[in-house]
Every structure is written in C-alpha cells, then in structure tokens.
Write an enzyme that holds these catalytic residues in place. Structure first.
Site: not given
Ligand code: GLN
Length: 491
Positions: A178, A154, A79
C-alpha cells in the site's frame, strides 16, 4: 518556481538560506489544495489553522537564529490511519465517525520534533484494504496523471498528494503493497521499511504481523530524510527494533559499483503488461551500466504469496477489527434493543463491503476445524517465502522487480472483481510476508503517459543499501523530475 513543486531537501535549503519563508511555503500548498483537491480527492482533512500557526513559529525561530530541526517548516500529509491528537482519524471508514484521537502516534511526535508541519490527513481504502482508494467510504482519490484513473492504494491519497504537489512529502502504510503500489501508479517514490524499523504506536492496526509505516516522496533523498526522522526503537511498540539508525543521507552518494543485484525469474510472468516489462528490463540495464553485477535468482514460492497473504492478513484483520463494536469508538447505530443488536447494526452499517469480506474470510480461516488447514498452513508457507529470500540474499545485495504488473487502471475497472484487484499486489506482498524493506521508484512511462514503478527489495534492516541503489538509478535517469500535466497548469 512555485514553492509547492520543491522536494523536501530543496525546500529545506531555501528555508535555511532565507530564500523562502515557512508561512509562504504553507500558503502555497494551501492555495493548491483549495484549487486542486476538489478534483483529486487526496485529502480528507486539511489542518489549515494549526499548519499556519506552526509555520509562523518556524519563521520566528529562523529570524531569531535558533537551532532548526532536520524537517523544520516542511509541510507533510499523513494517511488517515495514523492517530493525530485532536484531528479526526477515520481510516477511510464510516465506523470511526466522530473519532478524535486523544494522542499522537509516535511517528507524528517524531516528525513534529524534527520541525515538520502537518498539512492534513489523506484519503485511503477503508482500513487500508484495497489497491485503488476506491474503497474509501467517502470518495475515491484520482490519479494526477489522468483523472479517470486510480492513484493506486491503499495510500492513494498520500501518493496523489505528493504527485500533485499538494504536500512536500507524506506518510503511508504498507501491509501488502500500500505504499509501493500507489507510489508506482502515481509516479513517486514509496518506501516500506523493514518490519520493526518504524514504530506503529498510534497506527490503527490492519494486519499486525505485516503493517509498516513509511514515506512517499518526490525523490529518494527525501525518502531517506523522512525515514531518518521516523525510524528507531520505541518502547511503546514491542515489535519495534532496537537497532541503530544509519546516516541514510551519507550513503546516498556512494554509488553501486560492484553491488550484486538479483532478478527473480518468477517475477517476469505472463499477464504482466508489455510496457511495464520493457521499462523494468531497461532499468536493469541502467543499473548494470552503473556498475552493478546483475544475476538471476529464484524465489520459487512466489506463486503462493497472494494466497498466503489473503489468509494471514484477513485473519489478523478479523481479530483487530473486533474492537469496532459501537461502544468504545466512533459510530453507534441507533435502535439496537440489546448489546448484540447494537454490535450487529453498527458493524453492518459502519463497515463497507471490502472490510466485511475480509472479516468473513479471516473469521472463517481462524475458525475451529479450519484453523490448521488455512491459517496454520499459510504461516508455514510464509516461512518458505522468507527462506527463499534468505537464500537469494546469500548471493545478492538487492533484488529488483516491477512494482505492479500494470500502470494505473481506470476507476471502476476492477471494483466488480475482488480477485482481480488483489492481483495488483502480486509483486509487493512477498516483501511484507518476509518482513523485508522495499522501495518503488519511477522507471518510465507508458505511451499514454502513465508512470511505471521499479521495485528494489533489500535485506532486513538494510534500508541503507536499498536507498543507495535507488538513488544511483534515480540520478542516472530523469523520470522523477516529470510532473503530471495537472501540476503545470496552475489550475
Ligand atoms: N492491497 C492489499 C490489500 O488490499 C494491500 C493493502 C495494504 O498494504 N494495506 O490488502
């Protein structure tokens, strides 16, 4: 069989047995990336030359009979929020334009020491804020099971790369879901380790009390292999746990006879898709048939988790993201007459709308006069959520829930309504707030052929039991063996 479809453990065996060369394996992935990545948008950067050079070195080592690392020759995707020396690291943001880290994150050094070959950097929601990968400043990633749908986020680029056979395994990060939510929506395995299990040195920070790095893989054994390679204490990360790493491979075959598994009543709520509920209910039956003792547990503060997270995570983000000022890294907007104008123009032009929203939310929550009412209160609720889990884990060894309330949604379906997007993580956020390890594994498909994920949550630092439970379920089912239509067409 195309080498790119192999799991890590299968490829490892073939490389060692001389049935497959490391260079041939890398070339098979590179050809697939050329053919499919333009449709999928999983990679932002492909490190073709260094991957080939490393693979050739692995082949030479194998030919000479030299000792091999546990991941020798295994092609992985990373990532793009994890620093890689000499390779651009964008965090999916324009504000890091031109940023090339002068050092590797600890996880990268550990993977390389284990012999892995890095294939490239994957797309993501900007600064890991999002649940669909549509917040990438570059382009969205698409779901290999249906190109009109999101892969989740994400870490959507990593999930789509694993599901689409564009790498053997990948690293993602998980602050509120994420790793697990994109794993569920893309039909792969995603593991968020205990907070502190994996070093975050070289991970660009989003919310420092929640962020963790973890694997996305084609099966549970691969997740165990990757976790084993990246876990462990690191003096460069003061939050990393100085605790021994068990032999995760060894526990996988132990089965779950007598294991106590809790089903929290608060996770089977209205608003959850019927098909998800049915698949998870059936999965619980499978666990029971395998000898687990299933009982109801209660996590009464679950309903506050999303609100708590959306105070704590933006508060920490607003502070962490203050460093992008146009002076130290990446983008600097031209034309600023003084320092304040340089800051303002750079941040206005460099950050996307979701990142700005989080910075404003977090700055507000931390501001004088509101700090106690918002941030202080959220911290106290976080403690209550943690205690709920402590009580539940007095009775059970694992907790089982859906990973996400729905299967993959369409691109654009939730972009107009941030709250709707935030609710995709309703089942994953609590594990981050409580610092617990959790895994998502495939547990079925909707009638449209979209994958559904099952989440298991474990006790702190007990990834071993988590992997054991997940592996037992996986071996009793064949969901993880299904490949998206994209993967079969050779296109
Ligand atoms: N979807 C969540 C957010 O937007 C979690 C994102 C993540 O785990 N990086 O913060």
């Amino acid at each position: 069989m195309e080498p790119s479809t192999l799991t890590i453990h299968e490829a490892r065996r073939k490389l060692r047995a001389g049935e497959l060369g490391a260079e041939a394996l890398i070339r098979s992935y590179l050809a697939r990336i050329d053919a499919i990545n333009p449709k999928l948008g999983a990679y932002l950067t492909v490190t073709r030359d260094s991957a080939l050079a490393r693979a050739q070195a692995v082949d030479r080592r194998i030919a000479k009979g030299e000792p091999l690392g546990p991941l020798e020759g295994i092609p992985l995707a990373i990532k793009d929020v994890i620093c890689t020396k000499g390779v651009p690291t964008s965090c999916g943001s324009k504000i890091l334009t031109g940023f090339i880290p002068p050092y590797d994150a600890t996880v990268i050094l550990r993977l390389q020491a284990a012999g892995a070959v890095i294939l490239g950097k994957t797309n993501m929601d900007e600064f890991a804020m999002g649940s669909s990968t549509e917040n990438s400043a570059f382009f969205p990633t698409r779901n290999p099971w249906d190109l009109d749908r999101v892969p989740g986020g994400s870490s959507g680029g990593s999930a789509a790369a694993v599901a689409g056979d564009l790498c053997a395994g990948a690293l993602g990060t998980d602050t509120g879901g994420s790793i697990r939510q994109p794993a569920a929506l893309s039909g792969v395995v995603g593991l968020k380790p205990t907070y502190g299990r994996v070093s975050r040195y070289g991970l660009v920070a989003f919310a420092s009390s929640l962020d963790q790095i973890g694997p996305l893989t084609k099966d549970v054994r691969d997740a165990a292999l990757l976790l084993e390679a990246i876990a462990g204490h690191d003096p460069l990360d003061s939050t990393s746990a100085d605790r021994p790493i068990p032999d995760y491979q060894a526990v996988l075959g132990e089965g779950i006879e007598g294991l106590r598994i809790g089903v929290p009543e608060e996770y089977f709520v209205e608003g959850m898709d019927r098909e998800v509920e049915d698949a998870v209910t059936e999965a619980i039956r499978v666990l029971e048939k395998l000898g687990a003792r299933v009982e109801r547990v209660s996590l009464p503060h679950t309903k506050y988790a999303v609100a708590t997270y959306y105070l704590i995570a933006p508060a920490e983000a607003s502070s962490n993201l203050a460093r992008y000022d146009g002076v130290k890294y990446g983008l600097r907007a031209p034309g600023g007459k003084d320092l304040i104008q340089v800051y303002g123009r750079t941040r206005a032009g460099g950050f996307g709308p979701e990142v700005k929203r989080r910075i404003m939310l977090g700055t507000y929550a931390l501001s004088a006069g509101y700090y106690e009412a918002y941030y202080g209160k959220a911290q106290r609720v976080r403690t209550l959520i943690k205690r709920d889990f402590e009580t539940a884990f007095g009775k059970v060894d694992l907790i089982v829930t859906p990973t996400s309330p729905s299967a993959a949604f369409r691109l654009g379906e939730k972009t107009a309504d941030p709250l709707e997007m935030y609710l995709s993580d309703i089942f994953t956020i609590s594990a981050n707030l409580a610092a617990l390890p959790a895994i998502s594994i495939p547990c079925g498909f909707t009638p449209r052929g979209l994958p559904i994920g099952l989440q298991l949550i474990g006790r702190a630092l007990d990834e071993a039991t988590l992997l054991r439970g997940a592996h037992a379920y996986e071996q009793a089912t064949d969901w993880h063996r299904r490949r998206p239509p994209l993967a079969g067409t050779g296109t």
